[in-house]
Design a protein around this motif. Sequence first.
Motif, mmCIF file in Angstrom:
data_model
loop_
_atom_site.group_PDB
_atom_site.id
_atom_site.type_symbol
_atom_site.label_atom_id
_atom_site.label_comp_id
_atom_site.label_asym_id
_atom_site.label_seq_id
_atom_site.Cartn_x
_atom_site.Cartn_y
_atom_site.Cartn_z
ATOM 1 N N SER A 77 0.821 -1.222 0.000
ATOM 2 C CA SER A 77 0.000 0.000 0.000
ATOM 3 C C SER A 77 0.853 1.270 0.000
ATOM 4 O O SER A 77 0.337 2.362 -0.226
ATOM 5 C CB SER A 77 -0.925 0.012 1.231
ATOM 6 O OG SER A 77 -0.177 0.227 2.424
ATOM 7 N N ILE A 78 2.160 1.100 0.247
ATOM 8 C CA ILE A 78 3.055 2.258 0.293
ATOM 9 C C ILE A 78 3.420 2.667 -1.133
ATOM 10 O O ILE A 78 3.746 1.810 -1.972
ATOM 11 C CB ILE A 78 4.336 1.913 1.083
ATOM 12 C CG1 ILE A 78 3.991 1.455 2.500
ATOM 13 C CG2 ILE A 78 5.283 3.118 1.128
ATOM 14 C CD1 ILE A 78 3.268 2.467 3.337
ATOM 15 N N PRO A 79 3.370 3.952 -1.452
ATOM 16 C CA PRO A 79 3.736 4.413 -2.801
ATOM 17 C C PRO A 79 5.133 3.928 -3.211
ATOM 18 O O PRO A 79 6.041 3.858 -2.376
ATOM 19 C CB PRO A 79 3.683 5.938 -2.684
ATOM 20 C CG PRO A 79 2.716 6.189 -1.571
ATOM 21 C CD PRO A 79 2.916 5.070 -0.604
ATOM 22 N N LEU A 80 5.273 3.615 -4.477
ATOM 23 C CA LEU A 80 6.506 3.040 -5.006
ATOM 24 C C LEU A 80 7.739 3.858 -4.653
ATOM 25 O O LEU A 80 8.756 3.316 -4.216
ATOM 26 C CB LEU A 80 6.398 2.917 -6.534
ATOM 27 C CG LEU A 80 7.655 2.475 -7.283
ATOM 28 C CD1 LEU A 80 8.060 1.063 -6.864
ATOM 29 C CD2 LEU A 80 7.425 2.524 -8.797
ATOM 30 N N GLU A 81 7.644 5.170 -4.805
ATOM 31 C CA GLU A 81 8.824 6.019 -4.607
ATOM 32 C C GLU A 81 9.289 6.025 -3.149
ATOM 33 O O GLU A 81 10.415 6.417 -2.853
ATOM 34 C CB GLU A 81 8.546 7.448 -5.087
ATOM 35 C CG GLU A 81 7.463 8.192 -4.335
ATOM 36 C CD GLU A 81 6.065 7.916 -4.882
ATOM 37 O OE1 GLU A 81 5.128 8.632 -4.469
ATOM 38 O OE2 GLU A 81 5.920 6.996 -5.722
ATOM 39 N N ARG A 82 8.418 5.603 -2.217
ATOM 40 C CA ARG A 82 8.797 5.607 -0.806
ATOM 41 C C ARG A 82 8.924 4.201 -0.231
ATOM 42 O O ARG A 82 9.243 4.038 0.953
ATOM 43 C CB ARG A 82 7.769 6.401 0.010
ATOM 44 C CG ARG A 82 7.600 7.842 -0.448
ATOM 45 C CD ARG A 82 6.997 8.700 0.647
ATOM 46 N NE ARG A 82 5.700 8.215 1.099
ATOM 47 C CZ ARG A 82 4.530 8.571 0.556
ATOM 48 N NH1 ARG A 82 4.507 9.391 -0.492
ATOM 49 N NH2 ARG A 82 3.404 8.109 1.043
ATOM 50 N N GLU A 84 10.854 1.515 -1.523
ATOM 51 C CA GLU A 84 12.000 0.685 -1.908
ATOM 52 C C GLU A 84 12.771 0.151 -0.702
ATOM 53 O O GLU A 84 13.021 -1.056 -0.597
ATOM 54 C CB GLU A 84 12.949 1.476 -2.817
ATOM 55 C CG GLU A 84 14.155 0.643 -3.258
ATOM 56 C CD GLU A 84 15.003 1.359 -4.299
ATOM 57 O OE1 GLU A 84 16.021 0.786 -4.705
ATOM 58 O OE2 GLU A 84 14.645 2.499 -4.686
ATOM 59 N N ASN A 85 13.149 1.012 0.216
ATOM 60 C CA ASN A 85 13.934 0.565 1.370
ATOM 61 C C ASN A 85 13.161 -0.417 2.239
ATOM 62 O O ASN A 85 13.732 -1.369 2.793
ATOM 63 C CB ASN A 85 14.379 1.763 2.213
ATOM 64 C CG ASN A 85 15.450 2.584 1.515
ATOM 65 O OD1 ASN A 85 16.182 2.075 0.662
ATOM 66 N ND2 ASN A 85 15.540 3.856 1.868
ATOM 67 N N LEU A 86 11.847 -0.202 2.351
ATOM 68 C CA LEU A 86 11.018 -1.109 3.138
ATOM 69 C C LEU A 86 10.984 -2.510 2.510
ATOM 70 O O LEU A 86 11.109 -3.519 3.195
ATOM 71 C CB LEU A 86 9.593 -0.554 3.246
ATOM 72 C CG LEU A 86 9.421 0.732 4.073
ATOM 73 C CD1 LEU A 86 8.024 1.296 3.898
ATOM 74 C CD2 LEU A 86 9.720 0.454 5.541
ATOM 75 N N ILE A 87 10.822 -2.530 1.193
ATOM 76 C CA ILE A 87 10.760 -3.813 0.506
ATOM 77 C C ILE A 87 12.102 -4.540 0.570
ATOM 78 O O ILE A 87 12.166 -5.752 0.823
ATOM 79 C CB ILE A 87 10.307 -3.608 -0.956
ATOM 80 C CG1 ILE A 87 8.804 -3.290 -0.980
ATOM 81 C CG2 ILE A 87 10.612 -4.843 -1.811
ATOM 82 C CD1 ILE A 87 8.248 -3.005 -2.350
ATOM 83 N N LEU A 88 13.178 -3.819 0.371
ATOM 84 C CA LEU A 88 14.504 -4.450 0.441
ATOM 85 C C LEU A 88 14.772 -4.992 1.844
ATOM 86 O O LEU A 88 15.339 -6.087 1.999
ATOM 87 C CB LEU A 88 15.578 -3.436 0.047
ATOM 88 C CG LEU A 88 15.600 -3.022 -1.421
ATOM 89 C CD1 LEU A 88 16.656 -1.934 -1.652
ATOM 90 C CD2 LEU A 88 15.880 -4.213 -2.319
ATOM 91 N N PRO A 122 9.930 -1.627 -10.735
ATOM 92 C CA PRO A 122 11.301 -2.135 -10.786
ATOM 93 C C PRO A 122 11.676 -2.913 -9.521
ATOM 94 O O PRO A 122 12.675 -3.636 -9.506
ATOM 95 C CB PRO A 122 12.150 -0.864 -10.913
ATOM 96 C CG PRO A 122 11.299 0.227 -10.336
ATOM 97 C CD PRO A 122 9.889 -0.149 -10.672
ATOM 98 N N LEU A 123 10.857 -2.791 -8.467
ATOM 99 C CA LEU A 123 11.151 -3.494 -7.215
ATOM 100 C C LEU A 123 10.870 -4.990 -7.326
ATOM 101 O O LEU A 123 11.348 -5.775 -6.499
ATOM 102 C CB LEU A 123 10.330 -2.899 -6.071
ATOM 103 C CG LEU A 123 10.634 -1.438 -5.732
ATOM 104 C CD1 LEU A 123 9.734 -0.952 -4.615
ATOM 105 C CD2 LEU A 123 12.103 -1.283 -5.331
ATOM 106 N N ARG A 124 10.121 -5.403 -8.330
ATOM 107 C CA ARG A 124 9.828 -6.829 -8.502
ATOM 108 C C ARG A 124 11.116 -7.626 -8.727
ATOM 109 O O ARG A 124 11.226 -8.780 -8.317
ATOM 110 C CB ARG A 124 8.870 -7.049 -9.686
ATOM 111 C CG ARG A 124 7.493 -6.459 -9.444
ATOM 112 C CD ARG A 124 6.610 -6.580 -10.665
ATOM 113 N NE ARG A 124 5.972 -7.885 -10.744
ATOM 114 C CZ ARG A 124 6.156 -8.771 -11.720
ATOM 115 N NH1 ARG A 124 6.999 -8.508 -12.702
ATOM 116 N NH2 ARG A 124 5.522 -9.917 -11.720
#
Length: 385
Positions: A77-82, A84-88, A122-124
């Motif tokens: 639910s977090i916008p893509l631009e914010r 990335e660090n959470l997903i990594l 691109p985070l996929r």
Amino acid sequence: MQGPAVFIDAEIDDQAQELRKFFKKLGAEISEEKSSKGIEDDLHKIIGVCDVCFKDNKHTPDEIDAVLNSVVSIVVSIPLERGENLILSFCDKMTRAKEPNLARVCLQSLWRLFSNLEVTSPLRYHVYYHLVQVAKQVNQVKEVFTGVEQLKAQFAQCPPSNEQMQKLYRLLHDVLKDTNSELASKVMIELLGTYTAENASYAREDAMKCIVTALADPNTFLLDPLLSLKPVRFLEGELIHDLLSVFVSEKLPSYLQFYKNHKEFVNSQGLNHEQNIKKMRLLSFMQLAESNPEMTFTQLQEELQIKEEEVEPFIIEVLKTKLVRARMDQRARKVHISSTMHRTFSRPQWQQLRDLLLSWKTNLTLVQDNINSVAAAQAELAQRQ
């Protein structure tokens, strides 16, 4: 790879607070209260301690799966631009489960995350890379990766950079080399194909791995295409390239001589000498079959350096590979060749294929002409009657 959900019907802020409480009870250093900075800070702290559940013995894998599923529902639910660090950070945590059942839970969570991200994200790529890592831990790589074409289709709408794909191909090769050498070879060939003439010199290690993997694979016999790869061409003059050339176009005696002269080199590459001999016998037989439609058992004994009682079992093994179509005449002690796969496919083989296709075309034209003649004769006869 789907598991039960939890907290999904709740508002995101409420989900975050429930997760804080859950991890707090497990002993994590986290407050039960929501962050004043908002949901992203909440999620940052939750992800930072979520691996505490891997040390918990009170909850079943299904319950942990539900909790991680809740984390994923907030992450997407977090916008893509914010995000990335959470997903990594989340991906990194999912690689830390040591117990197999929990590692499978992590694999499911990563798969959900991958599936729920926009196909243009691109985070996929980063999620998929960690998916492969975790899949290796639980021997489920085949659930994640089935082939190069499928892989490319996964990222068709947001292709990773060339460097990212090289990194992923290296990981896949490392994961597959001990369990699926044929697919590992295809991955490595794809990796070498990402290099250009300008940077081929940087692919030395990859090129050597590609050659060794292909030579060691008991199901890879068409090795000629490797010679055209730019990074492999860059190795010309080195022992590994000389060894590949032997497997591409030489017969068994050439390999035995190479091994005699460079035994330590062959062994240092992790190649098994006896397996090499077995493969070279098959390749030598294929080459003999190209120009000998009929061979005696005695000829095979001499050419392949095998004992008399080994000839028939060897021919049976050759036929099992389906590389050669042949018939064994045990009484006459001969083998009759119908067709064989060519070890190399260069200009002479293209010419042979062209001649064969032209012959078929001519024969089909004659058949069509005969059919037309018969049809015309029948029509004329019908008119007369």
